[in-house]
Design a protein around this motif. Sequence first.
Motif, PDB file in Angstrom:
ATOM      1  N   GLU A   1       0.836  -1.199   0.000  1.00  0.00           N
ATOM      2  CA  GLU A   1       0.000   0.000   0.000  1.00  0.00           C
ATOM      3  C   GLU A   1       0.875   1.255   0.000  1.00  0.00           C
ATOM      4  O   GLU A   1       1.931   1.290   0.612  1.00  0.00           O
ATOM      5  CB  GLU A   1      -0.907  -0.026   1.238  1.00  0.00           C
ATOM      6  N   ASN A   2       0.416   2.298  -0.670  1.00  0.00           N
ATOM      7  CA  ASN A   2       1.150   3.568  -0.784  1.00  0.00           C
ATOM      8  C   ASN A   2       2.516   3.351  -1.437  1.00  0.00           C
ATOM      9  O   ASN A   2       3.549   3.872  -0.985  1.00  0.00           O
ATOM     10  CB  ASN A   2       1.312   4.240   0.579  1.00  0.00           C
ATOM     11  N   PHE A   3       2.507   2.579  -2.539  1.00  0.00           N
ATOM     12  CA  PHE A   3       3.767   2.178  -3.158  1.00  0.00           C
ATOM     13  C   PHE A   3       4.622   3.369  -3.588  1.00  0.00           C
ATOM     14  O   PHE A   3       5.837   3.354  -3.443  1.00  0.00           O
ATOM     15  CB  PHE A   3       3.470   1.279  -4.372  1.00  0.00           C
ATOM     16  N   ILE A   4       4.015   4.403  -4.140  1.00  0.00           N
ATOM     17  CA  ILE A   4       4.800   5.548  -4.628  1.00  0.00           C
ATOM     18  C   ILE A   4       5.574   6.182  -3.465  1.00  0.00           C
ATOM     19  O   ILE A   4       6.778   6.482  -3.592  1.00  0.00           O
ATOM     20  CB  ILE A   4       3.885   6.579  -5.318  1.00  0.00           C
ATOM     21  N   ARG A   5       4.851   6.364  -2.359  1.00  0.00           N
ATOM     22  CA  ARG A   5       5.519   6.961  -1.186  1.00  0.00           C
ATOM     23  C   ARG A   5       6.596   6.029  -0.646  1.00  0.00           C
ATOM     24  O   ARG A   5       7.696   6.476  -0.281  1.00  0.00           O
ATOM     25  CB  ARG A   5       4.478   7.256  -0.110  1.00  0.00           C
ATOM     26  N   LYS A   6       6.306   4.722  -0.594  1.00  0.00           N
ATOM     27  CA  LYS A   6       7.271   3.755  -0.102  1.00  0.00           C
ATOM     28  C   LYS A   6       8.551   3.805  -0.933  1.00  0.00           C
ATOM     29  O   LYS A   6       9.671   3.906  -0.401  1.00  0.00           O
ATOM     30  CB  LYS A   6       6.675   2.319  -0.167  1.00  0.00           C
TER      31      LYS A   6
END
Length: 811
Positions: free
Chosen positions: A650-655
């Motif tokens: 989840e929230n791959f871009i931020r990760k």
Amino acid sequence: MGTVLKKLLKLPLKLLKWGGIAILLLGIATTVVIWSSGDSHFLPGPGQPLVTDVTQLNPVAVTKVTTPRTIEDIVSALQDSQGPVSIGGGRFSQGGQVSYPDSLHLDMRQFKQVLNLDVQAKEVTVQPGITWRDLQDVIDPHDLSIRIMQTYANFTVGGSISVNAHGRYIGEGPLAHSVKALKVVLADGSLISASREQNPDVFFGVIGGYGGLGVLVEATLWLTDNSRVERQDQKMPLADYKDYFFATLRDDANLVFHNADIYPPDFTRVRAVNWLKTDKPLTVNERLIPKQDNYYWTPKLAGIVADYDSGKWLRENLIDPLVYASDKVEWRNYEASYSVMELEPQDRQDVTYALREYFVPVQEFDRFAAKMAEIFQRHQANIINVSIRHAKADPGSLLAWARTETFAFVVYYQQGTDREAMKKVKAWSREMIDAVVSVGGSYYLPYQVFADESQFLAAYPRAPEYFALKQRLDPHYRFRNSLWRQHYPGEAIRGNQQAKFAQYQRGEEQTLLTIPEWYLVFNPQEYAAFLASGQHPSEFPFLDSIDRYWTLYDRVVAMTKDRYPHNDEYLTMLQVIGVSTTVEYLVKWAYEQSIGRFSQWTASAPTPEEAVIASAHQAYSELIFDKAWYEFDFAYWIDKVWQDTDFWGENFIRKLERKLAFTLEFGFKQGYAALIGYAAAATYEPAEGLVYLSAYVPEHAQLPDKVKILYQQNDAAILSLPRWGDFSRLMPSLAAAGVRFIDISGNKRISVSVLMNGELPLEHGKLMFSLPMVATADTRQAYLWVQVEQLHALLNELAQKQIRLEHIYDF
């Protein structure tokens, strides 16, 4: 295919071009941010009065300066005060002999009356604050002359007696030969008379006693006749000088003044300058050199000689031959009325001029001259002149520098005013003392205090008699200065005892200069706490943090300027880390306000990566409190952010963005840390990681394990503590155990910061300034200036009032 290959070949050039543009833009932005940051208009509040000397190398903060005009003023000053007292006149001593930290300073320059002139008996009684030049104005109309004084007439009579001065007079020597009687105010306020017949121990203790026994308030001097004198000179090899002197000059009853100048940098040639009584017509009609004489060329010529080897050659081969080419006949008083202004440079900010002096038994002249030349040449000391004088043995002074018939070697040299230059001068000065002691001679005490205990006692074997007399006359050790701080057994911990530990002494200015450096420890702590509280990096005030660093830098520079020797090494370091921090914070601010905010916008909740990153910054902030930043294991945390979190989720871009940004930041720091660590190891001597201090330690005090007692005499001790974070953690424990601090790293003042809300209700320590923390404005960092002897009281007060100690800045 060819087109694609051409494009691929051009790609590095494009990257190089755009990289260069990016670096240029970053450089411009950094310059603008630094220029617009800081507090260049900061004016420090009035500090303690400074007492310094002509070299400007030894400014000392005293508690109060009083200017007595009567004996009653002096008695009242002593009886109405407690603690140390220092005494100063013209302030031409050059090593703190007129001052002591936090003392009551008696400025004697207005205590300057001529009390009696007996023309027939050729005697004069004066208050000691009078200068020789002012005294000459009084006695010259009666055709009388001062019997013994220095070459220059700006010195006070009292200061000259206190150092047992000498001049160029043949058949004379120490000033003690011309002193008939003295009056002295002791520490209890009593007035005592002293002469060869009455209280002779006091008489011969006060002369050459450097203000250690009491306040000299009256001196009766023997005078002599004024006369015409004619100048003669002769240049010769230095090897011929001693025989020439004994065959031609020593027993000449008509010879009044004599000196011989040894020419550097070879030290193999000398010019003897003699002034003999004569009846010839005057070539100079003035009886005294006018006080308002304009000295323009002589300081400039001295600067040329100091700054260039060619200048030294010009002096020996052109300037001096021209100066001595003409005949000169003048009054003795005229020749004795020179002003030190003829050598005073325009300023002493970057370089200064100073003296050293060595006294050699006459039979050891050649041996010492050879040792001296070798030391000066090996150390590349910038010697301007070495003047030879002659003195007969001292009549009985306890601290006699002429125990036998003596040649004096008066060394005039130039040195830098920074700490490194002072270390270099100390090195050759210590070797010169060894050299003169090895031939049975001594060194002069009015200059920078570098001798160790064995050197001092070898040169002044009657010092224990002087100290016993001081203990009797000044049992509470009130009369102090830097000379006695080094050598007097009454000093709880002497400078000589501290000097056994090579890294004991540190410049007092460093307790202030280290404030912005330590901000780069506290600001990461603030950032780590900011992230740990769940706030986003894009919200952290990076630009305010930059401004805070340069504000602290500007303020401590303003507070140290003109009060301490220039510390170029430390200031350069602060500038370098300030620029690098500005670049780092500027890049992080720009990144977090753009890419960081975008990836933050794409996420619905904080990612696991952010928790790891917050932990990494917390670990970093904890390490740098005790170790150098480049010792941190950045690579470990890069591995951790990749291994302890999933790649997808989840929230791959931020990760992904957080992983990549963190890897780039810590990866760069890992490489930079390795480079800085290598450079530091190659550049700086290995640090012991210890702070040394002197303190009174109660008999049954329980000291922390990390605190070591290295030396103890009664209840006074030298302690060692770890530096950095441990120092601030351990000092409150020592204060709670009843330890009372005497000095820290040889200094009497130290800076301390505390964290507070609202007003500062503290009785101990002077507030220098306070600033809100950049991320939590309701908490302020208050920076205090504390007397080391009051530090225990401040630390106990902080504990009682539950005010958080942030740091004690340990030089």
